[in-house]
Design a protein around this motif. Structure first.
Motif, short mmCIF file in Angstrom:
data_model
loop_
_atom_site.label_atom_id
_atom_site.label_comp_id
_atom_site.label_asym_id
_atom_site.label_seq_id
_atom_site.Cartn_x
_atom_site.Cartn_y
_atom_site.Cartn_z
N ILE A 29 0.86 -1.18 0.00
CA ILE A 29 0.00 0.00 0.00
C ILE A 29 0.90 1.23 0.00
CG2 ILE A 29 -1.69 1.35 1.32
CD1 ILE A 29 -2.70 -1.33 2.47
N GLU A 30 0.69 2.14 -0.95
CA GLU A 30 1.44 3.39 -1.02
C GLU A 30 0.46 4.54 -0.83
OE1 GLU A 30 3.86 6.13 -4.20
OE2 GLU A 30 3.99 3.96 -4.42
N ILE A 31 0.77 5.44 0.11
CA ILE A 31 -0.11 6.56 0.40
C ILE A 31 0.66 7.86 0.23
CG2 ILE A 31 -1.59 7.67 2.13
CD1 ILE A 31 -1.75 4.86 3.47
N GLN A 32 0.04 8.81 -0.47
CA GLN A 32 0.60 10.14 -0.65
C GLN A 32 -0.40 11.15 -0.10
OE1 GLN A 32 1.52 10.74 -4.78
NE2 GLN A 32 2.45 8.72 -4.98
N ALA A 33 0.10 12.20 0.56
CA ALA A 33 -0.76 13.25 1.10
C ALA A 33 0.10 14.48 1.40
CB ALA A 33 -1.45 12.77 2.37
N ASN A 34 -0.57 15.60 1.67
CA ASN A 34 0.16 16.81 2.02
C ASN A 34 0.68 16.76 3.46
OD1 ASN A 34 -0.39 17.82 -0.52
ND2 ASN A 34 -2.16 19.00 0.15
N HIS A 35 -0.06 16.09 4.35
CA HIS A 35 0.32 16.03 5.76
C HIS A 35 0.11 14.61 6.30
CE1 HIS A 35 0.42 20.41 5.79
NE2 HIS A 35 -0.76 20.37 5.20
N PHE A 36 0.93 14.25 7.28
CA PHE A 36 0.84 12.93 7.91
C PHE A 36 1.03 13.08 9.42
CE2 PHE A 36 3.40 9.51 9.82
CZ PHE A 36 2.51 8.45 9.70
N PHE A 37 0.21 12.37 10.20
CA PHE A 37 0.38 12.28 11.65
C PHE A 37 0.18 10.82 12.04
CE2 PHE A 37 -1.44 12.05 15.93
CZ PHE A 37 -0.40 12.63 16.66
N GLY A 38 1.20 10.22 12.64
CA GLY A 38 1.13 8.82 13.04
C GLY A 38 1.17 8.68 14.55
N SER A 50 -5.19 16.24 -0.29
CA SER A 50 -4.94 15.52 -1.56
C SER A 50 -4.40 14.11 -1.32
CB SER A 50 -3.99 16.31 -2.45
OG SER A 50 -4.54 17.55 -2.79
N VAL A 51 -5.16 13.32 -0.59
CA VAL A 51 -4.74 11.96 -0.23
C VAL A 51 -4.95 11.03 -1.43
CG1 VAL A 51 -5.15 10.01 1.31
CG2 VAL A 51 -5.35 12.35 2.18
N ARG A 52 -3.97 10.18 -1.64
CA ARG A 52 -4.07 9.15 -2.68
C ARG A 52 -3.47 7.86 -2.13
NH1 ARG A 52 -1.41 9.38 -8.72
NH2 ARG A 52 -1.06 7.14 -8.87
N LYS A 64 -9.04 13.42 3.41
CA LYS A 64 -8.53 12.95 4.70
C LYS A 64 -8.68 11.44 4.78
CE LYS A 64 -8.98 13.68 9.69
NZ LYS A 64 -9.71 14.41 10.74
N LEU A 65 -7.64 10.78 5.26
CA LEU A 65 -7.64 9.33 5.44
C LEU A 65 -7.18 9.02 6.86
CD1 LEU A 65 -7.65 6.32 4.47
CD2 LEU A 65 -5.28 6.70 3.75
N ILE A 66 -8.01 8.26 7.58
CA ILE A 66 -7.60 7.74 8.87
C ILE A 66 -7.40 6.24 8.69
CG2 ILE A 66 -8.24 7.37 11.28
CD1 ILE A 66 -9.92 9.95 11.04
N LEU A 67 -6.18 5.80 8.89
CA LEU A 67 -5.81 4.41 8.67
C LEU A 67 -5.52 3.77 10.03
CD1 LEU A 67 -5.28 2.47 6.27
CD2 LEU A 67 -2.88 3.13 6.41
N GLN A 68 -6.22 2.68 10.33
CA GLN A 68 -6.05 1.98 11.59
C GLN A 68 -5.55 0.58 11.31
OE1 GLN A 68 -10.27 2.46 12.49
NE2 GLN A 68 -9.67 3.55 14.34
N GLU A 69 -4.68 0.09 12.19
CA GLU A 69 -4.24 -1.30 12.08
C GLU A 69 -4.95 -2.10 13.16
OE1 GLU A 69 -0.17 -3.94 12.21
OE2 GLU A 69 -0.10 -1.94 11.34
N THR A 70 -5.57 -3.20 12.73
CA THR A 70 -6.31 -4.05 13.67
C THR A 70 -5.31 -4.92 14.44
OG1 THR A 70 -6.58 -5.89 12.10
CG2 THR A 70 -8.26 -4.14 12.06
N PRO A 71 -5.74 -5.52 15.56
CA PRO A 71 -4.85 -6.41 16.31
C PRO A 71 -4.32 -7.57 15.46
CG PRO A 71 -6.75 -5.84 17.65
CD PRO A 71 -7.02 -5.29 16.26
#
Length: 172
Positions: A29-38, A50-52, A64-71
């Motif tokens: 998975i490749e994600i591009q955006a103007n800003h990132f917060f992890g 401009s998320v892709r 806006k993309l909120i990406l969560q990782e499951t257990p």
């Protein structure tokens, strides 16, 4: 209720046996955006502007993309925007015919483990062959299973679910 059940049945027939590109799930998975917060402790990442997101032929876009990782290690992404979009190439079933599934909505949720794409708010899903739109579904909420090629449409409280199905091509 009968209309929604009928629409769901029509769409199951509408998108018969071709599945999403089977190799996509094995690609990074490749994600591009103007800003990132992890946030490693919460196992979440927020991308904005401009998320892709690309994974093989699967592409999601929005603001806006909120990406969560499951257990269990799978990802679930919630994408929003004026109209967020997705598209994915389907495995070929007829030589010389390139099929794509695409959609747009105010919110798109993609679940990596199940391959489910849920579109909510002004939702539209289309199937195209060689760049020509053949089938279209509209509703307040559309659930599309990229693995099994199944679709469920829910109309809005005052609206209806709508499908447009291309005429049968008897030349194949």
């Amino acid at each position: 209720m009968k209309f929604i059940t009928l629409a769901a049945l029509c769409l199951t027939l509408l998108f018969p046996v071709a599945h999403a590109e089977s190799q996509d799930r094995e690609k990074p998975i490749e994600i591009q955006a103007n800003h990132f917060f992890g946030d490693e402790l919460k196992q979440t990442a927020t991308y904005s502007g401009s998320v892709r997101l690309d994974q093989g032929t699967l592409r999601l876009t929005g603001q806006k993309l909120i990406l969560q990782e499951t257990p269990s290690g799978y990802r679930k992404g919630t994408l929003t925007g004026h109209l967020a979009t997705f598209r994915q190439k389907r495995d070929p079933k007829i030589k010389g015919v390139e099929e794509w599934i695409s959609g747009q909505a105010e919110q798109i949720v993609y679940e990596e483990q199940t391959g489910i794409v849920t579109l909510t708010g002004q939702a539209v899903v289309e199937r195209s062959e060689n760049g020509i739109i053949k089938d279209r579904a509209k509703g307040n909420k559309i659930v599309y299973d990229t693995i099994r090629s199944r679709t469920i449409i829910q109309g809005s409280s005052g609206g209806r679910a709508t499908t447009v199905i291309a005429p049968r091509n008897n030349k194949r």
